[in-house]
Design an enzyme around this catalytic site. Structure first.
Site, PDB file in Angstrom:
ATOM      1  N   GLU A 173       0.829  -1.225   0.000  1.00  0.00           N
ATOM      2  CA  GLU A 173       0.000   0.000   0.000  1.00  0.00           C
ATOM      3  C   GLU A 173       0.857   1.265   0.000  1.00  0.00           C
ATOM      4  O   GLU A 173       0.657   2.162   0.830  1.00  0.00           O
ATOM      5  CB  GLU A 173      -0.955  -0.005   1.192  1.00  0.00           C
ATOM      6  CG  GLU A 173      -1.983  -1.110   1.092  1.00  0.00           C
ATOM      7  CD  GLU A 173      -3.113  -1.018   2.126  1.00  0.00           C
ATOM      8  OE1 GLU A 173      -3.005  -0.229   3.085  1.00  0.00           O
ATOM      9  OE2 GLU A 173      -4.098  -1.756   1.966  1.00  0.00           O
ATOM     10  N   GLU A 292      -5.406  -8.383  -0.532  1.00  0.00           N
ATOM     11  CA  GLU A 292      -6.133  -8.125   0.722  1.00  0.00           C
ATOM     12  C   GLU A 292      -7.582  -7.870   0.347  1.00  0.00           C
ATOM     13  O   GLU A 292      -7.874  -6.941  -0.410  1.00  0.00           O
ATOM     14  CB  GLU A 292      -5.590  -6.905   1.473  1.00  0.00           C
ATOM     15  CG  GLU A 292      -4.293  -7.156   2.188  1.00  0.00           C
ATOM     16  CD  GLU A 292      -3.829  -5.962   3.029  1.00  0.00           C
ATOM     17  OE1 GLU A 292      -4.686  -5.261   3.612  1.00  0.00           O
ATOM     18  OE2 GLU A 292      -2.613  -5.736   3.079  1.00  0.00           O
TER      19      GLU A 292
HETATM   20  O1  AHR Z   1      -5.136  -6.071   6.880  1.00  0.00           O
HETATM   21  C1  AHR Z   1      -5.032  -4.968   7.711  1.00  0.00           C
HETATM   22  C2  AHR Z   1      -4.325  -3.786   7.068  1.00  0.00           C
HETATM   23  O2  AHR Z   1      -5.156  -3.245   6.079  1.00  0.00           O
HETATM   24  C3  AHR Z   1      -3.042  -4.075   6.349  1.00  0.00           C
HETATM   25  O3  AHR Z   1      -1.934  -4.046   7.188  1.00  0.00           O
HETATM   26  C4  AHR Z   1      -2.943  -2.966   5.352  1.00  0.00           C
HETATM   27  O4  AHR Z   1      -2.212  -3.326   4.220  1.00  0.00           O
HETATM   28  C5  AHR Z   1      -4.390  -2.604   5.080  1.00  0.00           C
HETATM   29  O5  AHR Z   1      -4.611  -1.244   5.134  1.00  0.00           O
END
Ligand code: AHR
Length: 513
Positions: A173, A292
């Site tokens: 990210e 994610e």
């Molecule tokens: O999964 C939780 C968090 O969400 C992760 O660390 C991040 O990459 C995202 O913002």
């Protein structure tokens, strides 16, 4: 009663089911690692401190690949802190989650756990506070057979054989202002290109994931992918995507239609990657790593805001409770539709990781010294991972529609399907997003005959309960699967009635017509 008709055709396939879409994520965050997968001294822990109850549930879920060690955590992490004798590993402050990291668990421990869980490792490198050198050194440490300082150090630290990690994420990210070492697209594109190049010089067999946008609402979405892929197209294989959905401000209709947003996001990133391909006159395609995704309640539940101050968190602690969401029936139906979206796009979504595995926004929950159990969202993942086999079928769906504030009209019935020639089985994954009405679904199976229902399972609101029902330590099986009774096959047609707000999977045995 709502209605939907779905047509599949034996010859109209999307491609093979990519097993890596049944991935998960273990971050050094909250209680995912410590008291999640790892808790020495727990009655269920093995000789390495791995919780065997959590390991068994991970296997039952059918997880194929696990991303590690972050997440936001990785952007401030020194991988060297997590190797070597445990007693000499440093305790560090983790700024991403305001946590004290003991480093009792690191690469070797994770690799040992992954082996026991029978999952592939997807390792992320730190491109926040570190860069090219640390990234290439980690590849050498993990993958080089021996005879160099770093590979021999790995051997000295107990791993004679290389970990042979194929999948690598270039940071996390990096478009997000919250990220430690946040960068502009040009800054990140350059460092990702150089890190990727240097990592491949150590091990040309690795596959690389470059960081895309943190979500579709980021102001830089689209432009970010374009710029970053402009720098890295030749060296990387996948571009990442992240998305979390939640029921906000009582707008359950939009929440139930979250899969529409996921479809748009996926199709937008494919279009952008393919535009870079055309402009750069590249022949290869960049596929997607949705590394994610999940439902979470981060912004609406008290106590889970990552931007809260250290004081509000009560100081620095080891493995505090962070975003331990309890998932209800509605969440499970939404997760089912998100899985449908990923599967329908299986020709370009090559990897997907539900975030995360245990305790932190997770399908599995565990208590320190106590039991581990399945949350509602465990079920659609586990059943799809077990039954989606062979080829993904294209669907022509005509469904009654419902209004949503965010996405306009959406289909009440959402579906995906696979066809496994070897076993002669079709698996249909169906969701009824109607809150109050059951849905009658007719599936026309073109090119198939002699259809016979082998199994039909449904997850819905339990009797005398409501859609907010969850499982917890005391009620571990309140939300789960039961048999779907109103289902029948005849020749080349399948008919099923789905209860209001439900997710179902039907397995059908067929012959080729
Ligand atoms: O999964 C939780 C968090 O969400 C992760 O660390 C991040 O990459 C995202 O913002």
């Amino acid at each position: 009663m709502s209605r939907a008709t779905i047509t599949v055709d034996r010859d109209f396939t999307v491609g093979p089911v990519p097993r890596r879409i049944f991935g998960s994520f273990v971050e050094h965050m909250g209680r995912c690692v410590y008291t999640g997968i790892y808790e020495p001294g727990h009655p269920e822990a093995d000789e390495n401190g791995y919780r065997t109850d959590v390991l068994e549930l991970t296997k039952e879920m059918g997880v194929s690949v696990v991303r590690y060690p972050g997440g936001n955590f990785v952007s401030g992490y020194n991988w060297e802190d997590g190797v070597g004798p445990v007693e000499s590993r440093p305790r560090r402050l983790d700024g991403a989650w305001h946590t004290v990291e003991t480093n009792a668990f690191g690469l070797h421990e994770f690799a040992g756990w992954a082996k026991k869980a029978n999952v592939e490792i997807m390792e992320a490198v730190n491109l926040g506070t570190r860069g090219v050198d640390a990234a290439r050194q980690l590849v050498e440490y993990a993958n080089h057979p021996g005879g160099t300082y770093l590979s021999d150090l790995r051997k000295k630290n107990g791993a004679a054989e290389p970990f042979d990690i194929k999948l690598w994420c270039l940071g996390n990210e990096m478009d997000g202002p919250w990220q430690i070492g946040h960068k502009t697209a040009d800054e990140y594109g350059r460092i990702a290109q150089e890190a990727g190049k240097a990592m491949r010089l150590v091990d040309p067999s690795i596959e690389l994931v470059v960081s895309g946008s943190s979500n579709r609402r980021m102001p830089t979405f689209g432009e970010w992918e374009q710029t970053v892929l402009g720098h890295t197209y030749d060296v990387v294989d996948y571009v990442s995507m992240h998305a979390y959905y939640e029921e906000k401000d009582g707008d359950v209709a939009s929440f139930l239609a979250s899969g529409v947003d996921m479809d748009l996001f996926i199709e937008g990133v494919i279009a952008t990657a393919d535009a870079v391909r055309a402009k750069g006159r590249h022949s290869k395609f960049i596929d997607l790593s949705f590394d994610e995704w999940n439902v979470w309640y981060q912004t609406t539940r008290e106590g889970d805001d990552q931007l809260r101050t250290i004081e509000a968190k009560g100081g620095w602690h080891e493995h505090p409770r962070i975003i331990e969401d309890e998932y209800n029936v509605t969440d499970a139906v939404v997760v089912g539709t998100l899985l449908n979206s990923l599967l329908r796009h299986g020709d370009r979504v090559a990897i997907a990781n539900q975030a995360q595995l245990v305790n932190v926004i997770a399908p599995i929950r565990s208590e320190e010294g106590g039991p581990a159990w399945r949350q509602s969202i465990f079920w659609p993942f586990a059943r799809m991972s077990a039954l989606a086999k062979g080829e993904i079928l294209r669907l022509a769906t005509r469904s009654d529609r419902f209004d949503t504030a965010k996405y306009g009209d959406a289909d009440v019935v959402d579906a995906s399907a696979t066809w496994d020639e070897e076993s002669g089985r079709i698996a249909l994954f169906l969701a009824n997003r109607g809150l109050d009405e059951s849905a009658e679904v007719a599936v026309s199976l073109r090119g198939f005959e002699n259809a016979r229902v082998l199994s039909a399972e449904v997850l819905t609101v339990p009797e005398n309960a409501d859609r907010f029902t969850t499982n917890d330590e005391q009620h571990q099986d309140r939300v789960g699967l039961r048999q779907l009774t109103d289902v029948a096959a005849d020749g080349g047609t399948l008919r099923a009635t789905l209860p209001a707000l439900s997710w179902a999977v039907v397995q059908v045995e067929v012959a080729k017509a």
